[in-house]
Write an enzyme that holds these catalytic residues in place. Structure first.
Site, PDB file in Angstrom:
ATOM      1  N   HIS A  18      -8.042  41.499 -17.848  1.00  0.00           N
ATOM      2  CA  HIS A  18      -8.071  40.896 -16.518  1.00  0.00           C
ATOM      3  C   HIS A  18      -7.876  39.378 -16.600  1.00  0.00           C
ATOM      4  O   HIS A  18      -8.740  38.675 -17.121  1.00  0.00           O
ATOM      5  CB  HIS A  18      -9.430  41.223 -15.882  1.00  0.00           C
ATOM      6  CG  HIS A  18      -9.621  40.716 -14.497  1.00  0.00           C
ATOM      7  ND1 HIS A  18     -10.509  39.714 -14.205  1.00  0.00           N
ATOM      8  CD2 HIS A  18      -9.031  41.075 -13.332  1.00  0.00           C
ATOM      9  CE1 HIS A  18     -10.475  39.492 -12.888  1.00  0.00           C
ATOM     10  NE2 HIS A  18      -9.589  40.293 -12.344  1.00  0.00           N
ATOM     11  N   GLU A  45      -2.789  41.400 -17.677  1.00  0.00           N
ATOM     12  CA  GLU A  45      -2.560  41.213 -16.243  1.00  0.00           C
ATOM     13  C   GLU A  45      -1.958  39.858 -15.883  1.00  0.00           C
ATOM     14  O   GLU A  45      -2.312  38.835 -16.477  1.00  0.00           O
ATOM     15  CB  GLU A  45      -3.895  41.356 -15.492  1.00  0.00           C
ATOM     16  CG  GLU A  45      -3.686  41.421 -13.992  1.00  0.00           C
ATOM     17  CD  GLU A  45      -4.884  40.989 -13.148  1.00  0.00           C
ATOM     18  OE1 GLU A  45      -5.723  40.195 -13.614  1.00  0.00           O
ATOM     19  OE2 GLU A  45      -4.941  41.436 -11.992  1.00  0.00           O
ATOM     20  N   ASP A  47      -1.356  37.637 -12.264  1.00  0.00           N
ATOM     21  CA  ASP A  47      -1.387  37.455 -10.813  1.00  0.00           C
ATOM     22  C   ASP A  47      -0.232  36.517 -10.495  1.00  0.00           C
ATOM     23  O   ASP A  47      -0.086  35.473 -11.140  1.00  0.00           O
ATOM     24  CB  ASP A  47      -2.704  36.814 -10.374  1.00  0.00           C
ATOM     25  CG  ASP A  47      -3.877  37.774 -10.500  1.00  0.00           C
ATOM     26  OD1 ASP A  47      -3.739  38.935 -10.065  1.00  0.00           O
ATOM     27  OD2 ASP A  47      -4.924  37.358 -11.010  1.00  0.00           O
ATOM     28  N   HIS A  60      -4.356  33.106 -10.167  1.00  0.00           N
ATOM     29  CA  HIS A  60      -5.077  34.077  -9.346  1.00  0.00           C
ATOM     30  C   HIS A  60      -5.113  33.705  -7.871  1.00  0.00           C
ATOM     31  O   HIS A  60      -4.903  34.541  -7.000  1.00  0.00           O
ATOM     32  CB  HIS A  60      -6.518  34.252  -9.835  1.00  0.00           C
ATOM     33  CG  HIS A  60      -7.289  35.201  -8.991  1.00  0.00           C
ATOM     34  ND1 HIS A  60      -8.053  34.796  -7.908  1.00  0.00           N
ATOM     35  CD2 HIS A  60      -7.375  36.566  -9.021  1.00  0.00           C
ATOM     36  CE1 HIS A  60      -8.582  35.860  -7.333  1.00  0.00           C
ATOM     37  NE2 HIS A  60      -8.194  36.944  -7.979  1.00  0.00           N
ATOM     38  N   GLU A 153       0.391  41.487 -10.417  1.00  0.00           N
ATOM     39  CA  GLU A 153      -0.095  41.670  -9.038  1.00  0.00           C
ATOM     40  C   GLU A 153       0.654  40.745  -8.093  1.00  0.00           C
ATOM     41  O   GLU A 153       0.777  39.545  -8.352  1.00  0.00           O
ATOM     42  CB  GLU A 153      -1.597  41.375  -8.951  1.00  0.00           C
ATOM     43  CG  GLU A 153      -2.108  41.492  -7.502  1.00  0.00           C
ATOM     44  CD  GLU A 153      -3.597  41.202  -7.324  1.00  0.00           C
ATOM     45  OE1 GLU A 153      -4.327  41.145  -8.336  1.00  0.00           O
ATOM     46  OE2 GLU A 153      -4.014  41.033  -6.158  1.00  0.00           O
TER      47      GLU A 153
HETATM   48 CA    CA Z   1      -5.497  40.474 -10.076  1.00  0.00          CA
END
Ligand code: CA
Length: 326
Positions: A18, A45, A47, A60, A153
């Site tokens: 994460h 991950e 973002d 993020h 994301e």
């Molecule tokens: Ca995220």
């Protein structure tokens, strides 16, 4: 036979780093991503947010305030709410910012959010573009011979659209350019917006001529309540390949140790062909579920009582070691 089945099921359970190994290094730095990779994460991950000049960066928040020194470097550039938005800055401007462990405002002063993490303001980190990060992961895949996946994301798609920027389309174009084109590729594309998941499935991916596994992120809020019935989960399963809920939706935080109240959501998601990857597993003080004795106890309950398929964690080494030892 039983042990064969369980070892196969185990092999499919994955660890998603994460924001990188964000428990150890500032989130979304290439350093945190390299560390997560080295710790054995299955997915790393990203973002993704868009700049004023339409560049894709990995961060993020849609604002720069929590993790950078933007307020000092660019006085007078905040919006009415006092925040500095990524979308109001060019990539060249963003490159000048020092990136650091996340802060929160306490009585108008910036204070480190997680006290025992990498000290705020120390060493030297910069915001990376999505391209740089994909090249990092792909480069490590070549040099190590492993195949670690990515988990981008699309952040606040509706905000970007209202500002005249189609972030979803831009991210898909970049992923295609870097060779992610089918559901067999090591990638999950995630977003919170239900409308955006449908737009990706119905318009954006077909227009790009590619197909990717999509994950519907789910918050513990009213907006998502409609999904939690058998009919709702069947509808989500028509668009999404994965279900990414706040973990409190899977095991009631009010559960007593040894008497966990597990919701039906994992079962419903599996029945509708979706994998379940809840967020966020943190080992910091005060971050364990109230019923858990340890971080590993919490992982045991989610992976093997709630039967999740993967976990987003800031501490990928702990989750990788837990699954390996199990
Ligand atoms: Ca995220």
């Amino acid at each position: 036979m039983a042990s064969l089945i369980s070892s196969q099921a185990l092999a499919q359970k994955v660890v998603v780093a994460h924001r990188g190994a964000s428990g150890y290094l500032p989130e979304h730095t290439l350093e945190a991503k390299s560390m997560a990779y080295a710790m054995g994460a299955d997915y790393v991950e990203q973002d993704v947010v868009m700049t004023k000049d339409d560049q894709l960066i990995v961060i993020h928040d849609i604002t720069l305030d929590r993790t950078t020194d933007v307020a000092e470097k660019f006085p007078g550039r905040a919006r009415g709410d006092g925040r500095h938005y990524v979308i109001d800055f060019t990539l060249a401007e963003i490159r000048t910012l020092a990136l650091s462990e996340g802060a929160r405002l306490v009585d108008g002063k910036r204070e480190q959010g997680f006290k025992s993490r990498f000290p705020m303001g120390k060493s030297s980190f910069r915001i990376a573009t999505l391209a740089e990060e994909l090249e990092l992961v792909q480069g490590l895949n070549i040099s190590t011979g492993r195949q670690v996946g990515i988990y981008p994301e699309i952040k606040s798609p509706e905000f970007h659209l209202a500002e005249g920027k189609d972030l979803g389309r831009a991210v898909v174009a970049e992923l295609k350019k870097y060779g992610y084109t089918s559901k067999q590729d090591p990638i999950f594309l995630q977003t919170f917006g239900w409308e955006e998941v449908k737009r990706l499935r119905d318009e954006i991916l077909p227009e790009a001529g590619i197909d990717l596994k999509l994950v519907q992120l789910v918050g513990d809020t009213e907006d998502y309540q409609w999904m939690f019935s058998p009919e709702g989960m069947a509808e989500v399963g028509r668009y999404a390949d994965g279900f990414g809920p706040d973990k409190s939706l899977l095991i009631d935080p009010e559960s007593k140790p040894g008497q966990l109240k597990v919701s039906r959501l994992v079962e419903l998601a599996h029945a509708n062909g979706m994998q379940v990857h809840p967020y966020t597993f943190r080992a910091d003080e005060g971050q364990l579920e109230p019923w858990a004795e340890s971080f590993e106890d919490m992982l045991e309950a989610f992976f093997f009582e709630a039967d999740i398929d993967g976990a987003f964690t800031d501490f990928p080494d702990r989750a990788v070691n837990f699954l390996r030892d199990r």
